[in-house]
Design a protein around this motif. Structure first.
Motif, short mmCIF file in Angstrom:
data_model
loop_
_atom_site.label_atom_id
_atom_site.label_comp_id
_atom_site.label_asym_id
_atom_site.label_seq_id
_atom_site.Cartn_x
_atom_site.Cartn_y
_atom_site.Cartn_z
N GLU A 5 -29.72 -35.56 -22.79
CA GLU A 5 -29.88 -34.48 -23.77
C GLU A 5 -29.09 -33.24 -23.37
N ALA A 6 -29.07 -32.94 -22.06
CA ALA A 6 -28.40 -31.73 -21.60
C ALA A 6 -26.89 -31.79 -21.81
N PHE A 7 -26.34 -33.00 -21.79
CA PHE A 7 -24.89 -33.15 -21.94
C PHE A 7 -24.46 -33.41 -23.38
N GLU A 8 -25.41 -33.70 -24.26
CA GLU A 8 -25.05 -34.05 -25.63
C GLU A 8 -24.41 -32.91 -26.38
N GLY A 9 -24.81 -31.68 -26.08
CA GLY A 9 -24.29 -30.54 -26.82
C GLY A 9 -23.05 -29.93 -26.23
N ASP A 10 -22.40 -30.62 -25.29
CA ASP A 10 -21.22 -30.07 -24.64
C ASP A 10 -20.11 -29.79 -25.66
#
Length: 259
Positions: free
Chosen positions: A235-240
């Protein structure tokens, strides 16, 4: 003729323990290899819930061990200490090297060593790390990360660290292709809301700061104090924003290409 690039594979053994093959050179990170379940008493007791994907007897001969610190069993346990004794070389903090003796060599921050095995040469540089909130250093003890530069690429192993300003200099000094980040958002009942490793969100923010192309999550499973749901990592990397950081999950016990 294009420049030669070493092949790089990684085998995830669990927690912070990874077997890396860079061309002809074989190295291991933070050997925690005791079977589970296991308990380790201390000021902050540790409980291991899952054993390593490979036993110590299954490891190949090791040219090098990169040890972020020697004080905690989730980075170096009883079996791991036996493995250190069989490795050709061990790089760690100066304080750990003094305690361990043998083939252990201590590196100060930004100090480097060059290691050659067969046709492969790597340069290992110690990087900043802090194993908890500012002011806890006397309790947590010294810890180090590592940058490993090889022909055709550079990888970063964070060691157990929280995100702090000193880490930004790594991106100023090196172009990091692949970062092995110690996550897990480590917490202990006795220390309340203070974290002793990066959360998924902090790891994603650090990857952006460093300009990393690929992130391999480590240090998020197999112990009670690593309580953050691994789903948070994705989840933390999905919005990169573009260019996006590629998240590379390693399957335990399987050698996988990480370039």
């Amino acid at each position: 003729m294009s420049p030669r690039t070493e092949a790089v594979t990684a085998t995830y053994l669990g927690t912070a323990t990874v077997l890396l093959r860079i061309g002809d050179l074989t190295l291991l990170t933070d050997p925690a290899l005791d079977p589970a379940p296991a308990d380790y008493p201390g000021a902050r007791p540790l409980h291991r819930t899952a054993g390593p994907a490979l036993a110590a007897a299954e490891l190949p001969p090791l040219d090098l061990v990169l040890l972020s610190h020697d004080q905690h069993a989730d980075n170096l346990d009883t079996t791991g200490r036996e493995v250190l004794g069989r490795a050709a070389r061990v790089l760690t903090t100066p304080e750990a090297a003094e305690r361990l003796g043998g083939r252990a060599e201590g590196l100060a921050v930004w100090e480097s060593r060059t290691i050659t095995s067969g046709a492969t040469t790597v340069t290992v540089t110690a990087t900043p790390a802090r194993h908890g909130p500012e002011g806890t250093e006397q309790v947590t003890g010294p810890v180090t990360g590592f940058v490993v530069a090889y022909e055709g690429g550079t990888l970063y192993v964070s060691g157990d660290t929280v995100r702090h300003d000193a880490l930004a200099e790594i991106g100023d000094r090196f172009r990091i292709d692949t970062a092995f980040l110690h996550l897990g958002d480590a917490h202990f009942p006795s220390t309340g809301d203070r974290a002793f490793s990066m959360s998924a969100a902090e790891g994603a923010a650090l990857a952006r700061t460093l300009g990393v192309r690929t992130v391999v999550p480590l240090h998020y499973d197999s112990w009670d104090h690593l309580a953050e749901d691994p789903a948070r990592i994705a989840e933390a990397f999905e919005g990169d924003p573009e260019p996006a950081v590629r998240l590379k999950w390693l399957r335990p016990g399987m050698a996988e290409n990480v370039r």
